[in-house]
Design a protein around this motif. Structure first.
Motif, PDB file in Angstrom:
ATOM      1  N   LEU A  10       0.624  -1.443   0.090  1.00  0.00           N
ATOM      2  CA  LEU A  10       0.066  -0.071  -0.091  1.00  0.00           C
ATOM      3  C   LEU A  10       0.729   1.066   0.030  1.00  0.00           C
ATOM      4  O   LEU A  10      -0.163   2.301   0.111  1.00  0.00           O
ATOM      5  N   GLY A  11       2.010   1.069   0.162  1.00  0.00           N
ATOM      6  CA  GLY A  11       2.826   2.391   0.081  1.00  0.00           C
ATOM      7  C   GLY A  11       2.666   3.369   1.443  1.00  0.00           C
ATOM      8  O   GLY A  11       2.209   2.227   2.701  1.00  0.00           O
ATOM      9  N   ASN A  12       1.915   4.077   1.581  1.00  0.00           N
ATOM     10  CA  ASN A  12       1.983   5.015   2.959  1.00  0.00           C
ATOM     11  C   ASN A  12       1.495   4.276   3.598  1.00  0.00           C
ATOM     12  O   ASN A  12       0.741   4.737   4.761  1.00  0.00           O
ATOM     13  N   GLU A  13       0.077   3.802   2.855  1.00  0.00           N
ATOM     14  CA  GLU A  13      -0.972   3.706   3.559  1.00  0.00           C
ATOM     15  C   GLU A  13      -1.271   2.416   4.746  1.00  0.00           C
ATOM     16  O   GLU A  13      -2.112   2.185   5.146  1.00  0.00           O
ATOM     17  N   GLY A  14      -0.349   1.890   4.381  1.00  0.00           N
ATOM     18  CA  GLY A  14       0.253   0.516   5.048  1.00  0.00           C
ATOM     19  C   GLY A  14       0.828   1.167   7.127  1.00  0.00           C
ATOM     20  O   GLY A  14       0.138   0.800   7.880  1.00  0.00           O
ATOM     21  N   LEU A  15      -0.006   2.469   7.087  1.00  0.00           N
ATOM     22  CA  LEU A  15       0.669   3.325   8.223  1.00  0.00           C
ATOM     23  C   LEU A  15      -0.582   2.780   9.464  1.00  0.00           C
ATOM     24  O   LEU A  15      -0.744   2.158  10.292  1.00  0.00           O
ATOM     25  N   TYR A  16      -1.412   2.617   8.190  1.00  0.00           N
ATOM     26  CA  TYR A  16      -2.595   2.366   8.920  1.00  0.00           C
ATOM     27  C   TYR A  16      -3.883   1.178   8.668  1.00  0.00           C
ATOM     28  O   TYR A  16      -4.530   0.929   9.094  1.00  0.00           O
ATOM     29  N   LEU A  17      -2.702   0.332   7.820  1.00  0.00           N
ATOM     30  CA  LEU A  17      -4.095  -0.510   7.392  1.00  0.00           C
ATOM     31  C   LEU A  17      -3.284  -1.662   7.463  1.00  0.00           C
ATOM     32  O   LEU A  17      -3.641  -3.203   8.243  1.00  0.00           O
ATOM     33  N   ASN A  18      -2.127  -1.639   7.400  1.00  0.00           N
ATOM     34  CA  ASN A  18      -0.650  -3.101   7.726  1.00  0.00           C
ATOM     35  C   ASN A  18       0.103  -2.794   7.545  1.00  0.00           C
ATOM     36  O   ASN A  18       1.147  -2.489   6.428  1.00  0.00           O
ATOM     37  N   PRO A  19       1.224  -2.359   8.687  1.00  0.00           N
ATOM     38  CA  PRO A  19       2.497  -2.429   8.994  1.00  0.00           C
ATOM     39  C   PRO A  19       3.399  -3.177   7.607  1.00  0.00           C
ATOM     40  O   PRO A  19       4.514  -2.615   7.783  1.00  0.00           O
ATOM     41  N   GLY A  20       3.230  -4.284   8.467  1.00  0.00           N
ATOM     42  CA  GLY A  20       4.444  -4.831   7.451  1.00  0.00           C
ATOM     43  C   GLY A  20       4.286  -4.479   5.725  1.00  0.00           C
ATOM     44  O   GLY A  20       5.122  -4.719   4.863  1.00  0.00           O
ATOM     45  N   ALA A  21       3.492  -3.988   5.298  1.00  0.00           N
ATOM     46  CA  ALA A  21       3.664  -3.596   3.583  1.00  0.00           C
ATOM     47  C   ALA A  21       3.939  -2.179   3.306  1.00  0.00           C
ATOM     48  O   ALA A  21       4.746  -1.965   2.154  1.00  0.00           O
ATOM     49  N   LEU A  22       4.712  -1.940   5.154  1.00  0.00           N
ATOM     50  CA  LEU A  22       5.374  -0.959   4.483  1.00  0.00           C
ATOM     51  C   LEU A  22       6.859  -0.561   3.753  1.00  0.00           C
ATOM     52  O   LEU A  22       7.516  -0.153   3.079  1.00  0.00           O
ATOM     53  N   ALA A  23       6.847  -1.811   4.191  1.00  0.00           N
ATOM     54  CA  ALA A  23       8.406  -2.985   3.200  1.00  0.00           C
ATOM     55  C   ALA A  23       9.017  -2.973   2.146  1.00  0.00           C
ATOM     56  O   ALA A  23      10.255  -2.979   1.663  1.00  0.00           O
ATOM     57  N   VAL A  24       7.659  -3.417   1.426  1.00  0.00           N
ATOM     58  CA  VAL A  24       7.683  -4.180  -0.068  1.00  0.00           C
ATOM     59  C   VAL A  24       8.366  -2.875  -1.345  1.00  0.00           C
ATOM     60  O   VAL A  24       9.274  -3.552  -0.993  1.00  0.00           O
ATOM     61  N   GLN A  25       8.349  -1.873  -1.402  1.00  0.00           N
ATOM     62  CA  GLN A  25       8.749  -1.234  -1.741  1.00  0.00           C
ATOM     63  C   GLN A  25       9.622  -0.100  -1.308  1.00  0.00           C
ATOM     64  O   GLN A  25       9.535   0.346  -0.405  1.00  0.00           O
ATOM     65  N   ARG A  26      10.767  -0.526  -2.148  1.00  0.00           N
ATOM     66  CA  ARG A  26      12.198   0.300  -1.722  1.00  0.00           C
ATOM     67  C   ARG A  26      11.367   1.996  -2.431  1.00  0.00           C
ATOM     68  O   ARG A  26      11.430   1.854  -3.562  1.00  0.00           O
ATOM     69  N   ARG A  27      11.569   3.277  -1.040  1.00  0.00           N
ATOM     70  CA  ARG A  27      10.692   4.170  -1.828  1.00  0.00           C
ATOM     71  C   ARG A  27      11.835   5.084  -0.228  1.00  0.00           C
ATOM     72  O   ARG A  27      11.585   4.938   0.746  1.00  0.00           O
ATOM     73  N   TYR A  28      11.711   6.182  -0.909  1.00  0.00           N
ATOM     74  CA  TYR A  28      10.836   7.652   0.147  1.00  0.00           C
ATOM     75  C   TYR A  28      10.638   8.269  -0.570  1.00  0.00           C
ATOM     76  O   TYR A  28      10.259   9.163  -1.302  1.00  0.00           O
ATOM     77  N   SER A  29       9.183   8.031   0.177  1.00  0.00           N
ATOM     78  CA  SER A  29       7.860   8.770  -0.020  1.00  0.00           C
ATOM     79  C   SER A  29       7.043  10.203   1.279  1.00  0.00           C
ATOM     80  O   SER A  29       7.066   9.600   1.906  1.00  0.00           O
TER      81      SER A  29
END
Length: 296
Positions: free
Chosen positions: A49-68
């Motif tokens: 999910l990108g940044n939206e993982g903060l509120y829905l699934n924290p594990g998804a934060l690390a999937v894509q390499r980025r600074y957003s």
């Protein structure tokens, strides 16, 4: 006489049906905070999910390499009235260190509770294609009960194959006895496809503490479920089109949703999402977000 009686009964039933249809679902509040993309899909626990993982699934934060860097707003409306308003932003950094770090801030206004809450998240790979994450949330809110408390979420995302991922998350794992702002819950989801072309998502979420929102009997079952599914198509590497549907036992309604946006090659993305109750058409939510990808 019988005709008049039948007519009277029919009119009474129509009035009762109209009154029932006009009953609006309550506002979901902070637990239902969602980004524009998630809102348009009505699901996303199993998606990167990108940044939206903060509120829905924290594990998804690390999937894509980025600074957003992300900024967004969400309005929850009932007729002409705004019953909830959320304005905030977040930063996710997965390129400066092996572990992804994220921080988010949301200002809460208009609703039953108002104030601020902050989120600090960390995530990383445990083994190849398997990611774990956690967020710590601090809430400083005024309302029927003053809230000054911290709790946490945790989640995982597993990329089972190139175009299949599954996710799971637990919400508000540290009880703070404020069920309307931090109810305990769990969720699980699956995503098939890729957000760079076409993707289908499906979710199940359970809320353990907000059964009283729509209950009319004291012995109502506390746990309420939500079932959602959505699809996303990216046209010309530029315009995403989204749609979804959710059966919502927490707010006792059903939602349909749509979303779109623009994705530029220079690292800027705009998303908008809209959802509306099938059963009470004046109950609706509108969200928009702007995301900038830096150091690409």
């Amino acid at each position: 006489m019988r005709t008049r009686l039948a007519t009277l009964v029919a009119m009474t039933l129509l009035v009762a049906a109209g009154a029932a249809a006009a009953e609006l679902p309550p506002a979901g509040g902070i637990p239902d905070l969602a980004g524009a993309r998630t809102l348009g899909l009505s699901s996303g626990v199993g998606s990167a999910l990108g940044n939206e993982g903060l509120y829905l699934n924290p594990g998804a934060l690390a999937v894509q390499r980025r600074y957003s860097v992300d900024a967004g707003v969400l309005f929850d409306r009932r007729g002409a009235a705004t019953v909830d308003r959320f304005v905030g932003g977040s930063v996710v950094d997965s390129i400066s260190a092996p572990m992804t770090a994220a921080v988010g801030y949301v200002n809460v206004g208009e609703g039953l509770y108002h104030g601020n809450f902050w989120t600090l998240g960390f995530a990383g790979p445990v083994v190849e294609r398997f990611y774990l994450g956690a967020t710590v949330k601090y809430l400083a809110l005024a309302g029927p009960q003053e809230v000054r408390a911290a709790t946490m979420d945790a989640g995982m995302l597993w990329q089972v194959a190139d175009y299949v991922s599954v996710g799971a998350a637990g919400y508000n794992l540290v009880p703070i006895a404020k069920d309307l702002v931090a109810p305990r819950g769990v969720g699980a989801g699956i995503a098939i496809g890729t957000d760079r072309l076409f993707q289908i998502t499906a979710d199940w979420r359970a809320d353990f503490d907000r059964g009283q929102l729509t209950s009319t009997t004291p012995d109502v079952r506390a746990t309420k479920n939500r079932y959602g599914a959505g699809a996303e198509l990216l046209l010309g590497d530029l315009v995403p089109l989204r749609g979804g549907f959710q059966v919502d036992e927490v707010l006792d309604t059903r939602w349909w949703s749509v979303g779109t946006g623009l994705v530029s090659k220079n690292g800027i993305a705009l998303d908008v999402g809209y959802r509306q109750s099938v059963d009470a058409k004046t109950a609706r939510q509108i969200a928009a977000s702007l995301r900038v990808f830096m150091f690409q």
